[in-house]
Design a protein around this motif. Structure first.
Motif, PDB file in Angstrom:
ATOM      1  N   ALA A  34      -0.306   0.800  -1.159  1.00  0.00           N
ATOM      2  CA  ALA A  34       1.122   0.781  -1.150  1.00  0.00           C
ATOM      3  C   ALA A  34       1.367  -0.079   0.228  1.00  0.00           C
ATOM      4  N   GLU A  55      -0.857   3.282  -6.512  1.00  0.00           N
ATOM      5  CA  GLU A  55      -1.736   4.303  -7.342  1.00  0.00           C
ATOM      6  C   GLU A  55      -2.925   3.941  -7.586  1.00  0.00           C
ATOM      7  N   SER A  67       9.081   6.124  -1.077  1.00  0.00           N
ATOM      8  CA  SER A  67       7.520   6.110  -1.577  1.00  0.00           C
ATOM      9  C   SER A  67       7.633   6.731  -3.045  1.00  0.00           C
ATOM     10  N   ALA A  68       7.073   6.137  -4.009  1.00  0.00           N
ATOM     11  CA  ALA A  68       7.198   6.797  -5.341  1.00  0.00           C
ATOM     12  C   ALA A  68       5.732   6.912  -5.885  1.00  0.00           C
ATOM     13  N   SER A  69       4.680   6.957  -5.265  1.00  0.00           N
ATOM     14  CA  SER A  69       3.238   7.127  -5.681  1.00  0.00           C
ATOM     15  C   SER A  69       3.150   8.578  -6.248  1.00  0.00           C
ATOM     16  N   THR A  95       3.451   4.204 -11.947  1.00  0.00           N
ATOM     17  CA  THR A  95       4.662   4.099 -11.662  1.00  0.00           C
ATOM     18  C   THR A  95       4.916   2.433 -11.377  1.00  0.00           C
ATOM     19  N   THR A  96       3.937   1.687 -11.378  1.00  0.00           N
ATOM     20  CA  THR A  96       4.187   0.443 -10.891  1.00  0.00           C
ATOM     21  C   THR A  96       4.071  -0.474 -12.018  1.00  0.00           C
ATOM     22  N   ASP A 119       9.982  10.561  -0.065  1.00  0.00           N
ATOM     23  CA  ASP A 119       9.295  10.234  -1.349  1.00  0.00           C
ATOM     24  C   ASP A 119       9.962  10.759  -2.435  1.00  0.00           C
ATOM     25  N   ARG A 131      -1.611  10.296  -4.269  1.00  0.00           N
ATOM     26  CA  ARG A 131      -1.332  10.185  -2.793  1.00  0.00           C
ATOM     27  C   ARG A 131      -2.562  10.611  -2.076  1.00  0.00           C
ATOM     28  N   MET A 146       8.911   4.549  -9.381  1.00  0.00           N
ATOM     29  CA  MET A 146       9.585   3.434  -8.873  1.00  0.00           C
ATOM     30  C   MET A 146      11.060   3.455  -9.432  1.00  0.00           C
ATOM     31  N   SER A 156       5.207   1.768  -4.224  1.00  0.00           N
ATOM     32  CA  SER A 156       4.047   2.602  -4.813  1.00  0.00           C
ATOM     33  C   SER A 156       2.753   2.148  -4.922  1.00  0.00           C
ATOM     34  N   SER A 193       9.033  12.143  -6.572  1.00  0.00           N
ATOM     35  CA  SER A 193       8.118  12.388  -7.507  1.00  0.00           C
ATOM     36  C   SER A 193       8.667  12.266  -9.209  1.00  0.00           C
TER      37      SER A 193
END
Length: 353
Positions: free
Chosen positions: A65, A156, A88-90, A308-309, A123, A93, A131, A154, A125
């Motif tokens: 990230a 991953e 942040s959308a990971s 997410t990406t 963050d 983690r 994302m 994000s 989730s």
């Protein structure tokens, strides 16, 4: 700050991909209990990127990230200190090896390391729609005049679930089978206020149908150490699930007195589950909307499902290839555990990549 009716735009896009490439035949060969299955034919995925295990490589979720965020800033007119928000959308983690972080938040750690010390940070989730959820929230904050700009990022380390599946999977009907289609990547997007219609997010709306949330669950493995992904593929991809997007999107457009054809999209980006999934969703959309779908962009064959990406990885590869039509209108369609669907419409002309 006053409200800005024009809304937001994508200002810069950053990416980071691990250099290690793993082919699908190589992955299948590592699954001892899997019978002779043509995974590439079933999923359409021929290879994926895989993180480097060495700590100095910095390719855990956080490190990925961070590299993508730095790349986005390198293509932006903003410095990190200018950012008002970091999101942040990971899903994964991992930081400092095998440590899985809930607190402190990745957004807070990233903001500090990037130098965005005055930025609001949090963050989100929301499974593979993470994302797009971050973009949805930041778009609303910019439209409301609360902030001027922000970063959604994000990283991953998704192939960790593939590692678990390789140890535990027994046949192609195993709920971890979908884990063999994932890949690692990181994406970051910087957004600010739109100044004209050449670059603008027209709308972004999401919907969750929690009735189906049990069909795809990420959690600690039930058998060995590590994280696992359990997916009921047959139920997840039934027609009534695939129809959720056109039903929701059509309803949203009807409220505006518009149809799908009226939107005149140039490109559509579906979630990168697999080539068959992308084809089926587009066919369902064409049938439900009663019109042909725009040109479908995809990179799942080369990178797999990057969680997410995925939408922004497709967008990045498309733009950097130099084949994008300037001023084109894009439709990004999420499909995530939850079950989450929705639509993001944007015109892109001068996005920095």
């Amino acid at each position: 700050m006053t409200s800005d009716a024009r809304g937001s735009r994508f200002e810069a896009l950053g990416a980071y991909l691990p250099s290690t490439v793993r082919s699908t035949p190589d992955l299948v060969a590592s699954v001892e209990q899997l019978p002779d299955v043509d995974l590439a034919r079933i999923t359409g995925v021929t290879e994926r990127r895989v993180y480097d295990r060495r700590p100095e490589a910095g390719e855990d979720s956080y490190g990925l990230a961070l590299k993508a965020a730095q790349d986005a800033l390198a293509h932006s007119r903003y410095d990190a200190a200018d950012l008002d928000v970091v999101v942040s959308a990971s899903i994964t983690r991992f930081k400092d090896g095998d440590d899985f972080y809930f607190e402190p938040s990745f957004a807070g750690l990233l903001a500090r390391e990037l130098g965005a010390r005055r930025a609001i940070h949090f963050d989100v989730s929301n499974a593979c729609a993470g994302m797009l959820t971050g973009v949805h929230l930041l778009d609303r904050m910019i439209r409301a005049g609360i902030v001027r700009n922000g970063l959604v990022v994000s990283g991953e380390q998704a192939t960790r679930v593939a590692e678990t599946a390789a140890r535990e999977i027994s046949d192609s009907y195993d709920p971890q089978f979908a884990s063999l289609s994932v890949g690692d990547s990181a994406m970051a997007v910087i957004m600010d206020r739109a100044v004209d219609d050449a670059d603008r997010i027209h709308y972004v709306d999401l919907m969750t149908c929690a009735e189906y949330s049990h069909l795809c669950l990420g959690m600690p493995s039930e058998r060995t150490e590590g994280i696992a992904l359990y997916t009921d593929n047959r139920q997840m991809h039934k027609e009534d699930r695939l129809r959720m997007w056109p039903a929701f999107h059509g309803d949203q457009l009807a409220k505006l007195g518009r149809t799908f054809a009226d939107e005149e999209f140039d490109y559509i980006v579906q979630h990168q589950v697999g080539t068959r999934f992308v084809d089926y969703v587009n066919l369902t959309g064409a049938r439900e909307f009663g019109t042909e779908m725009p040109e479908s962009l995809s990179v799942v064959e080369q990178f797999g499902n990057t969680a997410t990406t995925s939408h922004f990885l497709v967008l990045h590869r498309h733009l950097t290839a130099g084949t994008a039509r300037r001023g084109a209108r894009y439709l990004l369609v999420p499909a995530a555990s939850g079950v989450v669907t929705g639509a993001l419409s944007a015109t892109i002309t001068n996005l920095g990549v």
